[in-house]
Design an enzyme around this catalytic site. Structure first.
Site, PDB file in Angstrom:
ATOM      1  N   ASP A   1      32.004  30.391  75.898  1.00  0.00           N
ATOM      2  CA  ASP A   1      32.051  28.939  76.114  1.00  0.00           C
ATOM      3  C   ASP A   1      31.811  28.139  74.840  1.00  0.00           C
ATOM      4  O   ASP A   1      31.925  26.923  74.854  1.00  0.00           O
ATOM      5  CB  ASP A   1      31.015  28.532  77.176  1.00  0.00           C
ATOM      6  CG  ASP A   1      29.592  28.769  76.705  1.00  0.00           C
ATOM      7  OD1 ASP A   1      29.309  29.910  76.254  1.00  0.00           O
ATOM      8  OD2 ASP A   1      28.773  27.842  76.765  1.00  0.00           O
TER       9      ASP A   1
ATOM     10  N   ASP B   1      30.642  36.731  76.456  1.00  0.00           N
ATOM     11  CA  ASP B   1      29.384  36.008  76.252  1.00  0.00           C
ATOM     12  C   ASP B   1      28.606  35.982  77.576  1.00  0.00           C
ATOM     13  O   ASP B   1      29.179  36.195  78.646  1.00  0.00           O
ATOM     14  CB  ASP B   1      29.753  34.591  75.787  1.00  0.00           C
ATOM     15  CG  ASP B   1      28.562  33.678  75.715  1.00  0.00           C
ATOM     16  OD1 ASP B   1      27.551  34.068  75.107  1.00  0.00           O
ATOM     17  OD2 ASP B   1      28.648  32.568  76.290  1.00  0.00           O
TER      18      ASP B   1
ATOM     19  N   ASP C   1      25.375  33.499  78.491  1.00  0.00           N
ATOM     20  CA  ASP C   1      24.943  32.183  78.976  1.00  0.00           C
ATOM     21  C   ASP C   1      26.057  31.152  78.796  1.00  0.00           C
ATOM     22  O   ASP C   1      26.596  30.974  77.698  1.00  0.00           O
ATOM     23  CB  ASP C   1      23.683  31.733  78.222  1.00  0.00           C
ATOM     24  CG  ASP C   1      22.529  32.713  78.431  1.00  0.00           C
ATOM     25  OD1 ASP C   1      22.658  33.614  79.291  1.00  0.00           O
ATOM     26  OD2 ASP C   1      21.511  32.585  77.722  1.00  0.00           O
TER      27      ASP C   1
HETATM   28 MG   LIG Z   1      27.469  30.854  75.771  1.00  0.00          MG
END
Ligand SMILES: [Mg+2]
Length: 383
Positions: free
Chosen positions: A138, A17, A19
């Site tokens: 995240d 991923d 961001d």
């Molecule tokens: Mg993310």
């Protein structure tokens, strides 16, 4: 090259991923619009460098960029930040094999939006061994993407959020929860070592599971309170996960329960260690209170116990003092290790506890491995 690159036909990839994983995600807009907002997560560059240099994963960036190319998120803003980010990484030896961006929104998602796998068809075609691939991200949607792909997830999040995985039935998909990138390279270089042992006789029924991880979570139940307390010292102070469930004939006495638990625990440690490549072979420690306990350990393959301990009391709590020797003798026989233990004065509850803590700390040192060293710690070439 420290890690040999193999020529296996199947490839493996890390789906990473962007961001909140590579770079910090602004909390309100969830968009990195300007170079002022560009900030890498701590440790990301050094760990991606090690992964790129030493492990043969392809690196694939997979990102949802909601509404990219619309007035609410101009493409030139994204391109400026993305270009700078990739250049910084490239200058550090980190390049991506593939970069996949979905621009649909939460309200109007396309099949290409995570956790959908629409962008990842190429990786589902049979060229990649998905059992060796990981999603690193995240959000829960990153873990869901891993489940949808049939691979595993590394969730960059606090372990306190583990219940959220249970709610979404993602526990078995997520193999590592960590807020720190510094745990990710060692994890990928050195997969977890676990083992289970079941031992059933007419005298006892023992189940032991060990995971030579670093959390120190314990679930111990033997029917002997003081013994449970000592076994928990091993888990906590060696920082290994430990499940021990023993039902023994304690109506006879404590002997079989303690002995068979030790044999099963030793066998589980032996099985979990597996190859000793990269392992610290030796460990010792000197914890001190009003008592001093010494423990030194060598997983050299041959069992031997030197026991320099003098208890005066017959029992400590509900545990016969003579059984401490028998516990460590049985454990080191089953674990195939050399063990030296010394403790001869002080409060006897403290002595027992110090011995178990000293053993645990020595064990912790001995089982640790260096992810950049895969050599056997022996000049003989075998252990
Ligand atoms: Mg993310």
């Amino acid at each position: 090259m420290l890690f040999e690159k193999t020529n296996v036909m199947m490839k493996k990839a890390l789906f990473i991923d962007r961001d909140g994983t590579l770079i910090v995600e602004p909390p309100v807009t969830e968009q990195v619009n300007t170079l002022d907002e560009l900030e890498f997560l701590p440790g990301v560059i050094r760990n991606l460098y090690l992964i790129r240099q030493h492990l043969n994963f392809e690196l694939v960036m997979v990102s949802n960029q909601d509404g990219l190319g619309t007035p609410s998120y101009p493409k030139e803003n994204f391109d400026r930040v993305q270009g700078k980010m990739l250049k910084i990484l490239e200058n550090e030896g980190i390049t991506f094999n593939d970069i996949l961006i979905d621009t649909s929104t939460k309200e109007h998602p396309l099949p290409s939006r995570k956790p959908g796998t629409g962008l990842l068809k190429k990786y589902l075609s049979g060229d990649y061994d998905l059992s060796l691939c990981y999603v690193i991200g995240d959000r829960l949607t990153d873990v869901e993407l891993a489940k949808n792909l049939g691979c595993k997830a590394i969730w960059l999040n606090s372990p306190d959020n583990r219940p959220l995985l249970e709610e979404k039935q993602l526990t078995s998909t997520c193999v590592l929860i960590t807020p720190h990138w510094d745990e990710i390279f060692p994890f990928l270089a050195l997969p977890y070592r676990t083992a289970e042992v079941t031992r059933k006789t007419k005298e006892t029924d023992v189940y032991v599971k060990v995971a030579l991880a670093y959390s120190g979570q314990c679930e111990v139940s033997t029917g002997i309170g003081f013994f449970d307390h000592m076994l928990e010292q091993i888990g906590r102070h060696a920082e290994i996960d430990l499940v021990i469930k023993t039902r023994g004939d304690i109506q006879v006495d404590e002997h079989h329960t303690i002995e068979d638990t030790a044999l099963a625990l030793g066998e589980a440690i032996h099985k979990a260690i597996g190859s000793k490549a990269g392992m610290n072979r030796y460990g010792f420690v000197l914890p001190m209170d009003e008592t001093v306990a010494k423990a030194a350990i060598d997983f050299g393959g041959r069992p031997s116990l030197i026991w320099k301990v003098k208890f005066k009391r017959e029992k400590i709590g509900d545990m016969p003092a003579e059984m401490f020797y028998h516990f460590f003798k049985s454990l080191c026989d089953a674990a195939r290790c050399n063990l030296y233990i010394e403790c001869d004065r002080g409060n006897e509850h403290h002595m027992a506890e110090a011995i178990f803590k000293a053993f645990a700390r020595a064990l912790k040192m001995a089982i640790r491995r260096d992810p950049l060293n895969k050599q056997l710690p022996s000049t003989k070439g075998m252990l």
